[in-house]
Write a protein that holds these residues in place. Structure first.
Motif, PDB file in Angstrom:
ATOM      1  N   UNK A  99       0.909  -1.226  -0.109  1.00  0.00           N
ATOM      2  CA  UNK A  99       0.033  -0.017   0.009  1.00  0.00           C
ATOM      3  C   UNK A  99       0.875   1.316  -0.051  1.00  0.00           C
ATOM      4  N   UNK A 100       1.824   1.261   1.010  1.00  0.00           N
ATOM      5  CA  UNK A 100       2.634   2.551   1.005  1.00  0.00           C
ATOM      6  C   UNK A 100       3.691   2.829   0.016  1.00  0.00           C
ATOM      7  N   UNK A 101       4.085   1.528  -0.676  1.00  0.00           N
ATOM      8  CA  UNK A 101       4.856   1.699  -1.919  1.00  0.00           C
ATOM      9  C   UNK A 101       4.305   2.073  -3.178  1.00  0.00           C
ATOM     10  N   UNK A 102       3.030   1.718  -3.211  1.00  0.00           N
ATOM     11  CA  UNK A 102       2.102   2.273  -4.144  1.00  0.00           C
ATOM     12  C   UNK A 102       1.927   3.733  -4.015  1.00  0.00           C
ATOM     13  N   UNK A 103       1.686   4.227  -2.714  1.00  0.00           N
ATOM     14  CA  UNK A 103       1.274   5.553  -2.600  1.00  0.00           C
ATOM     15  C   UNK A 103       2.595   6.400  -3.150  1.00  0.00           C
ATOM     16  N   UNK A 104       3.765   5.784  -2.352  1.00  0.00           N
ATOM     17  CA  UNK A 104       5.195   6.438  -2.675  1.00  0.00           C
ATOM     18  C   UNK A 104       5.275   6.775  -4.238  1.00  0.00           C
ATOM     19  N   UNK A 105       4.990   5.663  -5.089  1.00  0.00           N
ATOM     20  CA  UNK A 105       4.955   5.775  -6.318  1.00  0.00           C
ATOM     21  C   UNK A 105       4.202   6.907  -7.026  1.00  0.00           C
ATOM     22  N   UNK A 106       3.109   6.997  -6.578  1.00  0.00           N
ATOM     23  CA  UNK A 106       2.087   8.164  -6.910  1.00  0.00           C
ATOM     24  C   UNK A 106       2.889   9.367  -6.651  1.00  0.00           C
ATOM     25  N   UNK A 107       3.502   9.685  -5.438  1.00  0.00           N
ATOM     26  CA  UNK A 107       4.031  10.816  -4.991  1.00  0.00           C
ATOM     27  C   UNK A 107       5.378  11.304  -5.995  1.00  0.00           C
ATOM     28  N   UNK A 108       6.117  10.003  -6.411  1.00  0.00           N
ATOM     29  CA  UNK A 108       7.027  10.312  -7.179  1.00  0.00           C
ATOM     30  C   UNK A 108       6.633  10.666  -8.666  1.00  0.00           C
ATOM     31  N   UNK A 109       5.692  10.203  -9.090  1.00  0.00           N
ATOM     32  CA  UNK A 109       5.248  10.504 -10.528  1.00  0.00           C
ATOM     33  C   UNK A 109       4.561  11.762 -10.564  1.00  0.00           C
ATOM     34  N   UNK A 110       3.911  12.322  -9.400  1.00  0.00           N
ATOM     35  CA  UNK A 110       3.266  13.755  -9.363  1.00  0.00           C
ATOM     36  C   UNK A 110       4.428  14.710  -8.890  1.00  0.00           C
ATOM     37  N   UNK A 111       5.743  14.276  -8.644  1.00  0.00           N
ATOM     38  CA  UNK A 111       6.533  15.262  -8.273  1.00  0.00           C
ATOM     39  C   UNK A 111       6.330  15.891  -6.843  1.00  0.00           C
ATOM     40  N   UNK A 112       5.824  15.040  -6.004  1.00  0.00           N
ATOM     41  CA  UNK A 112       5.393  15.873  -4.543  1.00  0.00           C
ATOM     42  C   UNK A 112       6.660  15.480  -3.803  1.00  0.00           C
ATOM     43  N   UNK A 113       6.957  16.607  -3.041  1.00  0.00           N
ATOM     44  CA  UNK A 113       8.190  16.366  -2.062  1.00  0.00           C
ATOM     45  C   UNK A 113       8.063  16.501  -0.627  1.00  0.00           C
ATOM     46  N   UNK A 114       6.900  17.449  -0.286  1.00  0.00           N
ATOM     47  CA  UNK A 114       6.594  17.898   0.898  1.00  0.00           C
ATOM     48  C   UNK A 114       6.336  16.818   2.022  1.00  0.00           C
ATOM     49  N   UNK A 115       6.941  15.723   2.186  1.00  0.00           N
ATOM     50  CA  UNK A 115       6.513  14.771   3.089  1.00  0.00           C
ATOM     51  C   UNK A 115       7.897  13.981   3.681  1.00  0.00           C
ATOM     52  N   UNK A 116       7.572  13.153   4.660  1.00  0.00           N
ATOM     53  CA  UNK A 116       8.658  12.424   5.319  1.00  0.00           C
ATOM     54  C   UNK A 116       8.418  10.874   5.430  1.00  0.00           C
ATOM     55  N   UNK A 117       9.018  10.048   5.484  1.00  0.00           N
ATOM     56  CA  UNK A 117       8.713   8.671   5.640  1.00  0.00           C
ATOM     57  C   UNK A 117       9.677   8.010   6.351  1.00  0.00           C
ATOM     58  N   UNK A 118       9.179   7.046   7.209  1.00  0.00           N
ATOM     59  CA  UNK A 118      10.008   6.050   8.311  1.00  0.00           C
ATOM     60  C   UNK A 118       9.482   4.687   7.784  1.00  0.00           C
ATOM     61  N   UNK A 119      10.301   3.839   7.681  1.00  0.00           N
ATOM     62  CA  UNK A 119      10.125   2.542   7.300  1.00  0.00           C
ATOM     63  C   UNK A 119      10.530   1.547   8.580  1.00  0.00           C
ATOM     64  N   UNK A 120       9.873   0.533   8.927  1.00  0.00           N
ATOM     65  CA  UNK A 120      10.336  -0.129  10.139  1.00  0.00           C
ATOM     66  C   UNK A 120      10.626  -1.451   9.627  1.00  0.00           C
ATOM     67  N   UNK A 121      11.885  -1.877   9.551  1.00  0.00           N
ATOM     68  CA  UNK A 121      12.108  -3.318   8.982  1.00  0.00           C
ATOM     69  C   UNK A 121      11.412  -4.524   9.661  1.00  0.00           C
ATOM     70  N   UNK A 122      10.808  -5.428   8.987  1.00  0.00           N
ATOM     71  CA  UNK A 122      10.131  -6.829   9.489  1.00  0.00           C
ATOM     72  C   UNK A 122       8.985  -6.203  10.493  1.00  0.00           C
ATOM     73  N   UNK A 123       8.642  -5.012  11.020  1.00  0.00           N
ATOM     74  CA  UNK A 123       7.601  -4.994  11.920  1.00  0.00           C
ATOM     75  C   UNK A 123       6.258  -5.549  11.226  1.00  0.00           C
ATOM     76  N   UNK A 124       5.568  -5.978  12.145  1.00  0.00           N
ATOM     77  CA  UNK A 124       4.171  -6.319  11.110  1.00  0.00           C
ATOM     78  C   UNK A 124       3.231  -4.849  11.526  1.00  0.00           C
ATOM     79  N   UNK A 125       1.961  -5.353  11.663  1.00  0.00           N
ATOM     80  CA  UNK A 125       0.832  -4.055  11.637  1.00  0.00           C
ATOM     81  C   UNK A 125       0.987  -3.179  13.071  1.00  0.00           C
ATOM     82  N   UNK A 126       1.430  -3.984  13.995  1.00  0.00           N
ATOM     83  CA  UNK A 126       1.516  -3.250  15.299  1.00  0.00           C
ATOM     84  C   UNK A 126       2.783  -2.261  15.477  1.00  0.00           C
TER      85      UNK A 126
END
Length: 873
Positions: A815-842
């Motif tokens: 879900x988030x990867x698709x959203x990030x791809x939308x942001x890239x294609x639209x040239x949107x940059x006013x956001x921050x991202x933090x990814x948690x390796x191997x963490x589940x939904x909690x």
């Protein structure tokens, strides 16, 4: 998403307001109960360590001096800190900071530790130490009686002694086990949980467990026989076990097959199924049935007499796989570990399911053939309930939960029939598991076994009574513009009372009531409805005693009450909580918490209704809300306070309920000098079917409109800084955050924080999604409209944050990867991202449970202090 797309299981104290265990948890002793290894430890007399009088005197003098110094030092420190204020200047937000000079009209961060009147502030340090978590006890009521009388027997643990006690006889006590470990073949094993047989003669011990999905695990099981203190090893890697009512047999599941273990024979006496494999699940759910349907690890049910065992066979052969890479499980691995799960996404094949019944006497299996009872391509079996010893009912729906079929199975006649089929009439059938068997009783005029169910009555969920298993027209027991929550709780057969929890007083409260099965619609209060309250309750075997738990809005407490009419009623001056019955004693009053809170300044929390304006039909939109004001709130300030919205908003969910909690919301209010607002908009639960079903087929629209409407109301308040309104959500709340930003386009909400959000409902599981959206094949336009796609509109906000765990088996990282791809294609940059390796939904893996909340607080602090540039597009 039942338990799924709702806020994750609390992963830190700041998101872990206490909760009362469910009845199913009471039936199975929790892992926190510590039993023993049958060995008594020799105790050295206390007198052996008794010091001399001289030693005691010297000790007390030294201790007194130390205490005196600490007290005076603390007083001086508090007074000093009380005069300090922590001023962090706003960043580059276009405002003149006047060279660091501030007045009352300039927003500043408060002192993070202490208020001006010397009280301590709420912070993560306190919530993570569980400072504000009330003590709560769960009595594991037993069905066994003493001399045929309901004495309120329950399990408990005292000083590593696992025993049975009685709420009515304080002198009654029966020790079942002692210690924390068992020894088997030279191995010392830690006991994780214990379940007593119905006759209390044997104990089922769980050890060496390995977590599977949210509710399931694999473990090693033993049987401890109290009579001879022997230990029997059942097996390893067992998915679950279940005592037969006969207290002799145990059904267990290994490698997706069901086996029958006899404690008399001390061995497995039968293999009930032999077709279990990685695709076929017997007696246990696959991923989607565990997560979205039963919210449990088992799909097998003993008949009351123990002669039959009903179970589901779930075949997920045609379900498509989703593969999750795990990157940091093994330190020295060069390649990610790939784990595949069968995960049915919207519109893709669901698992096939069949109901079967095993006869323990002749070892035969009756195939219920429920799949032949309908014309649907795919069904969901949502509940199975025995109604007597040889009859059961099963509820099943089509995959979109439009039609509910109730199936009656007569195992003696080996006959299966559809007894009623009911459409949802524009709504959906929510999954429930509280159908209650009402046993036949000729003396009471009940000649057949019947059941009490939950059913819509004039647009609200209410209790109805079906006198026989084949009844089609029920007796309506409750009615009104309020709802029974989940279903019946307990039935007192002697007094013919059905106890239940309901929103009769207010949709954001929960009180306990009863109705006599022979006097429909005459509702009696059990709890004191004159005061706001949320109550939970569990009952002893015959409903003569109850553990009443007050959950808020004030400090929680627990008490044992007797509901036997022979007991005198509490005098009015002694009534606290219960309106009927006699209080025997308080199990917990949380006096320590009351005393502790005297030293803290807790932001003021108000539960209220808000009018969001008119809907398309000209009716007022009235929603439940929570408002939390920061310490020292001053309504005379102008354009001062930021506002932090924290929605969840999923269909039939509820956040604005009057429970006690001090957690993340209070940290935001206390540490950031912000107003926190929770709004349960349209689509949420407990305000009637029309209120929640409005969102069907169109998720994300009305929910976003209501958040924007509420934020618009706050933005017009004189004391609110309309340029500092933020919205945060997790899971469905993350989805709603992004849909709100998308619709609002920066007009009202300036900041957003989304954790583990759904982006496209085609990517989420079929059982949850199709209940509210139908299938993509049936509602293609609805799916297009409901996805998060217009990222240039979202980018009109000043800035937003996205966080997600890569090991999320629920809302996939896709879900988030698709959203990030939308942001890239639209040239949107006013956001921050933090990814948690191997963490589940909690989001807990490798300290993620701390980091995720720290990030949310720090990012919001930066937003409110203007440290983000106005726009980075």
């Amino acid at each position: 998403m039942t338990a799924s797309i709702e806020s994750p299981e609390p992963n830190t104290p700041e998101e872990n307001p206490w909760r009362v265990p469910t009845e199913s948890e009471h039936e199975r002793p929790s892992p926190s109960v510590s039993p023993l290894n049958g060995q008594d430890i020799e105790r050295i007399p206390d007198s052996h360590f008794k010091p001399s009088k001289r030693q005691l005197l010297d000790k007390y003098i030294k201790l007194g001096v130390i205490v005196l110094m600490l007290v005076w030092g603390s007083v001086i420190l508090v007074k000093s800190l009380g005069h300090l204020k922590m001023h962090i200047p706003p960043g580059d937000d276009g405002n003149d900071n006047d060279n660091g000079r501030y007045d009352n009209s300039t927003y500043t961060l408060p002192d993070p530790f202490i208020t001006e009147d010397g009280l301590l502030k709420i912070s993560f340090n306190h919530t993570r130490n569980k400072t504000f978590i009330p003590e709560v006890h769960s009595l594991q009521w037993l069905n066994s009686d003493i001399n045929g009388k309901d004495n309120g027997l329950y399990f408990t643990s005292i000083n590593d002694t696992y025993l049975i006690k009685s709420v009515s006889d304080k002198y009654y006590s029966k020790i079942l086990f002692k210690g924390k470990n068992i020894t088997y073949e030279g191995h010392n094993l830690s006991v994780e949980s214990i379940v007593a047989s119905p006759d209390l003669s044997k104990l089922l011990i769980k050890t060496n467990s390995i977590q599977n999905w949210r509710h399931s695990s694999f473990a090693t099981y033993f049987v401890f026989n109290e009579e001879d203190a022997s230990i029997q090893h059942i097996g390893d890697s067992i998915a679950l076990t279940e005592w037969s009512p006969n207290s002799i047999d145990i059904a267990y599941i290994q490698d997706n097959n069901i086996y029958l273990y006899s404690t008399l024979e001390k061995e497995t006496i039968n293999q009930i199924t032999n077709d279990g494999n990685s695709q076929i699940f017997n007696g246990k759910p696959d991923w989607v049935y565990e997560e979205e349907v039963f919210e449990d690890d088992r799909t097998l049910w003993w008949s009351p007499d123990g002669k039959h065992l009903a179970y589901l066979k779930i075949d997920e052969t045609n379900v498509e796989e989703y593969t999750i890479p795990y990157f940091v499980q093994e330190e020295h691995e060069q390649y990610p570990e790939m784990r595949s799960i069968k995960y049915p996404k919207s519109g893709t094949p669901n698992p096939k399911v069949e109901l079967l019944v095993y006869d323990t006497e002749d070892c035969t299996v009756y195939q219920g053939h429920i799949n032949k009872m309908h014309s649907y391509e795919s069904i969901l079996v949502t509940e199975v309930k025995w109604v007597g010893n040889d009859k059961l009912i099963a509820k099943m729906t089509d995959r979109s939960s439009d039609i509910l079929d109730v199936i009656a199975v007569d195992v003696k006649k080996q006959k299966t029939d559809v007894v009623r089929s009911e459409p949802s009439n524009g709504s959906w059938w929510e999954i429930t598991h509280n159908t209650m068997h009402i046993p036949r009783n000729e003396a009471k005029g009940r000649s057949n076994d019947g059941y009490v169910d939950l059913k819509p009555v004039d647009g609200y969920n209410h209790l109805v009574y079906f006198p026989t298993i084949n009844s089609t027209d029920p007796i309506i027991l409750t009615s009104g513009k309020w709802e029974v929550v989940l279903g019946p709780i307990s039935f007192d057969e002697q007094l013919e009372r059905i106890y239940f929890q309901a929103t009769k007083k207010s949709s954001n409260e929960r009180h306990i009531y009863y109705v006599n099965i022979n006097r429909p619609r005459v509702i009696q209060d059990v709890t004191d409805t004159s005061k706001p309250g949320v109550y939970g309750v569990t009952f002893s075997s015959n409903s003569k005693f109850a553990l009443l738990t007050y959950q808020g809005p004030k400090i929680p407490y627990q008490k044992i009450i007797s509901l036997d009419p022979k007991d005198d009623r509490d005098s009015k001056k002694d009534i606290v909580g219960n309106k009927i019955g006699k209080t025997l004693y308080y199990l917990e009053e949380n006096e320590a918490l009351k005393e502790k809170l005297e030293t803290y300044s807790v932001p003021k929390k108000t539960f209220k209704e808000m009018n969001l304006g008119k809907d398309s039909n000209g009716n007022d939109i009235i929603v439940n809300t929570i408002e939390i004001l920061p310490d020292g709130f001053d309504k005379t300030l102008k354009d001062y306070y930021p506002v932090f919205f924290y929605p969840y908003g999923g269909p039939n969910s509820q956040q604005a309920i009057q429970t006690f909690s001090i957690g993340f919301n209070e940290v935001i209010a206390s540490q950031l000098n912000a107003i926190v607002v929770v709004v349960d908009g349209r689509g949420t639960g407990y305000k009637g079917i029309s209120f929640r079903s409005l969102v069907r087929g169109n998720l994300g629209e009305y929910e976003a409109v209501d958040q924007i409407s509420a934020a618009s109301i706050y933005s017009k308040k004189d004391f609110v800084d309309s340029e500092k309104i933020a919205i945060f959500g997790w899971s469905y709340g993350g989805y709603l955050t992004l849909k709100t930003l998308e619709r609002d386009a920066g007009a009202t909400f300036k900041y957003g924080l989304a954790v583990a959000p759904v982006i496209d409902w085609r990517f989420y599981d079929s059982v949850y999604t199709e209940r509210y959206m139908y299938t993509p094949q049936e509602n293609l336009e609805g799916y297009k409209k409901s996805r998060v796609e217009n990222v240039t509109s979202i980018a009109q906000a000043k800035r937003f944050l996205l966080m997600h765990g890569t090991g999320d088996d629920n809302v996939h990282f896709q879900h988030s990867l698709v959203f990030l791809d939308h942001l890239n294609q639209a040239g949107v940059e006013n956001y921050d991202v933090h990814v948690f390796p191997d963490s589940d939904h909690s989001i807990r893996y490798h300290n993620a449970g701390v980091i995720v909340w720290d990030k949310l607080l720090d990012w919001t602090r930066n937003a409110f202090t203007g440290r983000f540039a106005t726009n980075l597009r």
